[in-house]
Scaffold this motif. Structure first.
Motif, PDB file in Angstrom:
ATOM      1  N   GLY A  32     -10.723  14.461   3.774  1.00  9.79           N
ATOM      2  CA  GLY A  32     -10.483  15.299   2.597  1.00  9.79           C
ATOM      3  C   GLY A  32     -10.006  16.686   2.979  1.00  9.79           C
ATOM      4  N   GLU A  33      -9.783  17.499   1.961  1.00 12.48           N
ATOM      5  CA  GLU A  33      -9.235  18.834   2.156  1.00 12.48           C
ATOM      6  C   GLU A  33     -10.342  19.884   2.188  1.00 12.48           C
ATOM      7  OE1 GLU A  33      -6.061  19.688   2.764  1.00 12.48           O
ATOM      8  OE2 GLU A  33      -5.654  17.542   2.857  1.00 12.48           O
ATOM      9  N   LEU A  34     -10.187  20.833   3.077  1.00  8.64           N
ATOM     10  CA  LEU A  34     -11.059  22.006   3.140  1.00  8.64           C
ATOM     11  C   LEU A  34     -10.199  23.261   3.034  1.00  8.64           C
ATOM     12  CD1 LEU A  34     -13.553  21.214   6.066  1.00  8.64           C
ATOM     13  CD2 LEU A  34     -14.004  21.119   3.614  1.00  8.64           C
ATOM     14  N   PRO A  35     -10.756  24.343   2.504  1.00  9.31           N
ATOM     15  CA  PRO A  35     -10.018  25.613   2.563  1.00  9.31           C
ATOM     16  C   PRO A  35      -9.731  25.987   4.017  1.00  9.31           C
ATOM     17  CG  PRO A  35     -11.930  25.777   1.108  1.00  9.31           C
ATOM     18  CD  PRO A  35     -12.055  24.472   1.839  1.00  9.31           C
ATOM     19  N   GLU A  36      -8.615  26.647   4.239  1.00  7.84           N
ATOM     20  CA  GLU A  36      -8.284  27.075   5.602  1.00  7.84           C
ATOM     21  C   GLU A  36      -9.279  28.141   6.058  1.00  7.84           C
ATOM     22  OE1 GLU A  36      -4.375  28.517   8.095  1.00  7.84           O
ATOM     23  OE2 GLU A  36      -4.680  29.304   6.076  1.00  7.84           O
ATOM     24  N   PRO A  37      -9.872  27.982   7.248  1.00 11.45           N
ATOM     25  CA  PRO A  37     -10.806  29.002   7.724  1.00 11.45           C
ATOM     26  C   PRO A  37     -10.141  30.372   7.782  1.00 11.45           C
ATOM     27  CG  PRO A  37     -10.912  27.047   9.112  1.00 11.45           C
ATOM     28  CD  PRO A  37      -9.734  26.859   8.197  1.00 11.45           C
ATOM     29  N   VAL A  38     -10.881  31.398   7.405  1.00  8.28           N
ATOM     30  CA  VAL A  38     -10.297  32.737   7.316  1.00  8.28           C
ATOM     31  C   VAL A  38      -9.770  33.208   8.664  1.00  8.28           C
ATOM     32  CG1 VAL A  38     -12.518  33.924   7.657  1.00  8.28           C
ATOM     33  CG2 VAL A  38     -10.656  35.069   6.421  1.00  8.28           C
ATOM     34  N   TYR A  39     -10.439  32.815   9.755  1.00  9.14           N
ATOM     35  CA  TYR A  39      -9.990  33.303  11.066  1.00  9.14           C
ATOM     36  C   TYR A  39      -8.648  32.697  11.462  1.00  9.14           C
ATOM     37  CZ  TYR A  39     -11.733  28.866  13.039  1.00  9.14           C
ATOM     38  OH  TYR A  39     -11.958  27.541  13.316  1.00  9.14           O
ATOM     39  N   ARG A  40      -8.279  31.556  10.868  1.00  5.44           N
ATOM     40  CA  ARG A  40      -6.996  30.950  11.187  1.00  5.44           C
ATOM     41  C   ARG A  40      -5.838  31.769  10.613  1.00  5.44           C
ATOM     42  NH1 ARG A  40      -7.319  25.187  13.220  1.00  5.44           N
ATOM     43  NH2 ARG A  40      -5.417  24.847  12.025  1.00  5.44           N
ATOM     44  N   ARG A  41      -6.142  32.641   9.660  1.00  2.00           N
ATOM     45  CA  ARG A  41      -5.124  33.536   9.107  1.00  2.00           C
ATOM     46  C   ARG A  41      -5.029  34.831   9.910  1.00  2.00           C
ATOM     47  NH1 ARG A  41      -8.030  33.272   4.185  1.00  2.00           N
ATOM     48  NH2 ARG A  41      -7.725  35.525   3.984  1.00  2.00           N
ATOM     49  N   GLY A  42      -6.004  35.054  10.796  1.00  2.00           N
ATOM     50  CA  GLY A  42      -5.994  36.261  11.605  1.00  2.00           C
ATOM     51  C   GLY A  42      -4.915  36.215  12.677  1.00  2.00           C
ATOM     52  N   SER A  43      -4.504  37.376  13.134  1.00  2.00           N
ATOM     53  CA  SER A  43      -3.479  37.439  14.174  1.00  2.00           C
ATOM     54  C   SER A  43      -4.098  37.206  15.538  1.00  2.00           C
ATOM     55  CB  SER A  43      -2.774  38.794  14.132  1.00  2.00           C
ATOM     56  OG  SER A  43      -3.720  39.853  14.258  1.00  2.00           O
ATOM     57  N   ARG A  44      -3.319  36.647  16.447  1.00  2.00           N
ATOM     58  CA  ARG A  44      -3.769  36.470  17.831  1.00  2.00           C
ATOM     59  C   ARG A  44      -3.690  37.817  18.544  1.00  2.00           C
ATOM     60  NH1 ARG A  44      -0.739  31.580  17.076  1.00  2.00           N
ATOM     61  NH2 ARG A  44      -2.041  29.721  17.437  1.00  2.00           N
ATOM     62  N   GLU A  45      -4.796  38.202  19.163  1.00  2.00           N
ATOM     63  CA  GLU A  45      -4.875  39.519  19.786  1.00  2.00           C
ATOM     64  C   GLU A  45      -5.403  39.409  21.209  1.00  2.00           C
ATOM     65  OE1 GLU A  45      -3.849  42.267  18.285  1.00  2.00           O
ATOM     66  OE2 GLU A  45      -3.483  41.331  16.330  1.00  2.00           O
ATOM     67  N   ASP A  46      -4.857  40.242  22.083  1.00  2.00           N
ATOM     68  CA  ASP A  46      -5.410  40.405  23.429  1.00  2.00           C
ATOM     69  C   ASP A  46      -6.264  41.659  23.432  1.00  2.00           C
ATOM     70  OD1 ASP A  46      -4.242  38.197  24.817  1.00  2.00           O
ATOM     71  OD2 ASP A  46      -2.310  39.248  24.761  1.00  2.00           O
ATOM     72  N   PHE A  47      -7.481  41.538  23.935  1.00  3.24           N
ATOM     73  CA  PHE A  47      -8.357  42.704  24.008  1.00  3.24           C
ATOM     74  C   PHE A  47      -9.373  42.489  25.127  1.00  3.24           C
ATOM     75  CE2 PHE A  47      -9.763  39.819  20.638  1.00  3.24           C
ATOM     76  CZ  PHE A  47     -11.063  39.518  21.008  1.00  3.24           C
ATOM     77  N   PRO A  48      -9.802  43.564  25.762  1.00  7.96           N
ATOM     78  CA  PRO A  48     -10.795  43.452  26.830  1.00  7.96           C
ATOM     79  C   PRO A  48     -12.182  43.214  26.247  1.00  7.96           C
ATOM     80  CG  PRO A  48     -10.320  45.748  26.432  1.00  7.96           C
ATOM     81  CD  PRO A  48      -9.381  44.964  25.542  1.00  7.96           C
ATOM     82  N   VAL A  49     -13.088  42.740  27.087  1.00 13.81           N
ATOM     83  CA  VAL A  49     -14.448  42.479  26.607  1.00 13.81           C
ATOM     84  C   VAL A  49     -15.121  43.765  26.148  1.00 13.81           C
ATOM     85  CG1 VAL A  49     -15.576  42.730  28.862  1.00 13.81           C
ATOM     86  CG2 VAL A  49     -16.548  41.174  27.138  1.00 13.81           C
ATOM     87  N   GLU A  50     -14.694  44.914  26.663  1.00 13.26           N
ATOM     88  CA  GLU A  50     -15.248  46.195  26.208  1.00 13.26           C
ATOM     89  C   GLU A  50     -14.720  46.596  24.833  1.00 13.26           C
ATOM     90  OE1 GLU A  50     -15.275  45.795  30.554  1.00 13.26           O
ATOM     91  OE2 GLU A  50     -13.624  45.795  29.099  1.00 13.26           O
ATOM     92  N   GLY A  51     -13.716  45.865  24.331  1.00 11.87           N
ATOM     93  CA  GLY A  51     -13.174  46.143  23.010  1.00 11.87           C
ATOM     94  C   GLY A  51     -12.117  47.234  23.026  1.00 11.87           C
ATOM     95  N   THR A  52     -11.410  47.342  21.919  1.00 11.13           N
ATOM     96  CA  THR A  52     -10.428  48.398  21.724  1.00 11.13           C
ATOM     97  C   THR A  52     -11.035  49.488  20.837  1.00 11.13           C
ATOM     98  OG1 THR A  52      -9.508  47.388  19.726  1.00 11.13           O
ATOM     99  CG2 THR A  52      -8.584  46.680  21.844  1.00 11.13           C
ATOM    100  N   ARG A  53     -10.375  50.611  20.762  1.00 10.04           N
ATOM    101  CA  ARG A  53     -10.845  51.689  19.895  1.00 10.04           C
ATOM    102  C   ARG A  53     -10.941  51.207  18.452  1.00 10.04           C
ATOM    103  NH1 ARG A  53     -14.290  54.909  19.912  1.00 10.04           N
ATOM    104  NH2 ARG A  53     -13.602  55.388  22.036  1.00 10.04           N
ATOM    105  N   GLU A  54      -9.957  50.404  18.021  1.00 10.04           N
ATOM    106  CA  GLU A  54      -9.950  49.905  16.649  1.00 10.04           C
ATOM    107  C   GLU A  54     -11.159  48.999  16.380  1.00 10.04           C
ATOM    108  OE1 GLU A  54      -6.935  47.482  13.644  1.00 10.04           O
ATOM    109  OE2 GLU A  54      -6.502  47.626  15.792  1.00 10.04           O
ATOM    110  N   GLN A  55     -11.496  48.143  17.336  1.00 13.07           N
ATOM    111  CA  GLN A  55     -12.652  47.263  17.169  1.00 13.07           C
ATOM    112  C   GLN A  55     -13.953  48.061  17.143  1.00 13.07           C
ATOM    113  OE1 GLN A  55     -11.735  44.725  20.557  1.00 13.07           O
ATOM    114  NE2 GLN A  55     -11.360  42.988  19.199  1.00 13.07           N
ATOM    115  N   ILE A  56     -14.078  49.009  18.043  1.00 10.37           N
ATOM    116  CA  ILE A  56     -15.286  49.834  18.085  1.00 10.37           C
ATOM    117  C   ILE A  56     -15.437  50.626  16.788  1.00 10.37           C
ATOM    118  CG2 ILE A  56     -16.370  51.800  19.256  1.00 10.37           C
ATOM    119  CD1 ILE A  56     -15.080  50.707  21.870  1.00 10.37           C
ATOM    120  N   ASP A  57     -14.322  51.141  16.273  1.00 10.53           N
ATOM    121  CA  ASP A  57     -14.378  51.895  15.015  1.00 10.53           C
ATOM    122  C   ASP A  57     -14.817  51.011  13.852  1.00 10.53           C
ATOM    123  OD1 ASP A  57     -13.654  54.216  16.280  1.00 10.53           O
ATOM    124  OD2 ASP A  57     -11.545  54.131  15.659  1.00 10.53           O
ATOM    125  N   ALA A  58     -14.426  49.743  13.863  1.00 10.63           N
ATOM    126  CA  ALA A  58     -14.833  48.830  12.795  1.00 10.63           C
ATOM    127  C   ALA A  58     -16.340  48.594  12.831  1.00 10.63           C
ATOM    128  CB  ALA A  58     -14.085  47.507  12.917  1.00 10.63           C
TER     129      ALA A  58
END
Length: 253
Positions: free
Chosen positions: A117-143
């Motif tokens: 059957g059909e399921l709604p598309e998971p929200v993370y599948r609409r997210g963009s693919r990003e490269d980031f270090p395990v320490e995170g980016t400034r944008e991630q830390i700010d969030a």
């Protein structure tokens, strides 16, 4: 809701550290000191058709209460409306031994789960693919800091804005949850003492080709944590998942 809903059930006893992943994203990570049996919603991680479930097991000390019991781990996926027959099951050591494979830890197991059957598309599948270090980016830390500051200042509007995607994601899958916002606002107005914000302790684990960041702290404490001022035995804390939608990182689970 036109779609079916699914839950997971886990049985895990001491003597192993376990991580369970759905489609490459961890939904469970624990080293228990007593038997645990968590149950939780799973639909928002799933896609129609084939899904991959992976279990990683590592050796850990047995419980002093049951020193002679070795490791045991089982995961089941069930239809929320019909929980008698699992749609998926994997159990250690039974599932491994039945294949004639060695059961020594560490090991990786699991299998495929087919969702009809059909399921709604998971929200993370609409997210963009990003490269980031395990320490995170400034944008991630700010969030993360935005959620922390909203809770620390008891700013209900900022808190709702920070959690908006998480709330709408769960409503999309599981229907209206009218108590969730009320309970959140009641919780935020308690006299909390926040654990100091430490960006250097934050870790951002990359999953799903960079579409998902799992936010935790290197020290093992929750990513955001608070203790009640008048009842210090009462606390709140959480790690969480983020995805980058519309050009910004947002909490979705």
């Amino acid at each position: 809701m036109a779609h079916a809903n699914y839950i997971y059930r886990i049985l895990h006893r001491p003597a192993s550290r376990a991580r369970a992943l759905v489609n490459g994203i961890p939904i469970y990570q624990r080293t228990p000191t007593a038997n645990v049996t968590p149950v939780g919603p799973l639909t928002h991680w799933l896609v129609s058709g084939e899904n991959t479930i992976t279990v990683e097991l590592f050796p850990a000390p047995p419980s002093p209460l049951t020193p002679y019991l070795g490791p045991h781990f089982a995961i089941f996926v069930l239809d929320a409306e019909d929980q008698d027959t699992p749609l998926f099951s994997w159990e250690y050591p039974t599932s491994v031994a039945s294949l004639g494979l060695p059961i020594e830890l560490p090991l990786v197991g699991g299998g495929a789960l087919h969702i009809p059957g059909e399921l709604p598309e998971p929200v993370y599948r609409r997210g963009s693919r990003e490269d980031f270090p395990v320490e995170g980016t400034r944008e991630q830390i700010d969030a993360v800091r935005e959620l922390y500051d909203a809770f620390a200042t008891r700013d209900a509007a900022r808190f709702e804005a920070a959690m908006e995607l998480k709330v709408t994601t769960f409503e999309r899958y599981y229907g209206p949850q009218p108590l969730s916002r009320v309970e959140a606002l009641q919780k935020i107005n308690q006299p909390w003492v926040m654990e100091p914000f430490d960006a250097h302790d934050l870790r951002f684990d990359r999953h799903a080709d960079g579409r998902v960041a799992y936010v935790r702290r290197e020290s093992g404490k929750p990513a955001v944590r608070a203790v009640h001022r008048d009842q210090p035995y009462f606390g709140w804390g959480s790690d969480f998942y983020m995805t980058r939608l519309d050009g910004r990182w947002r909490i979705f689970v």
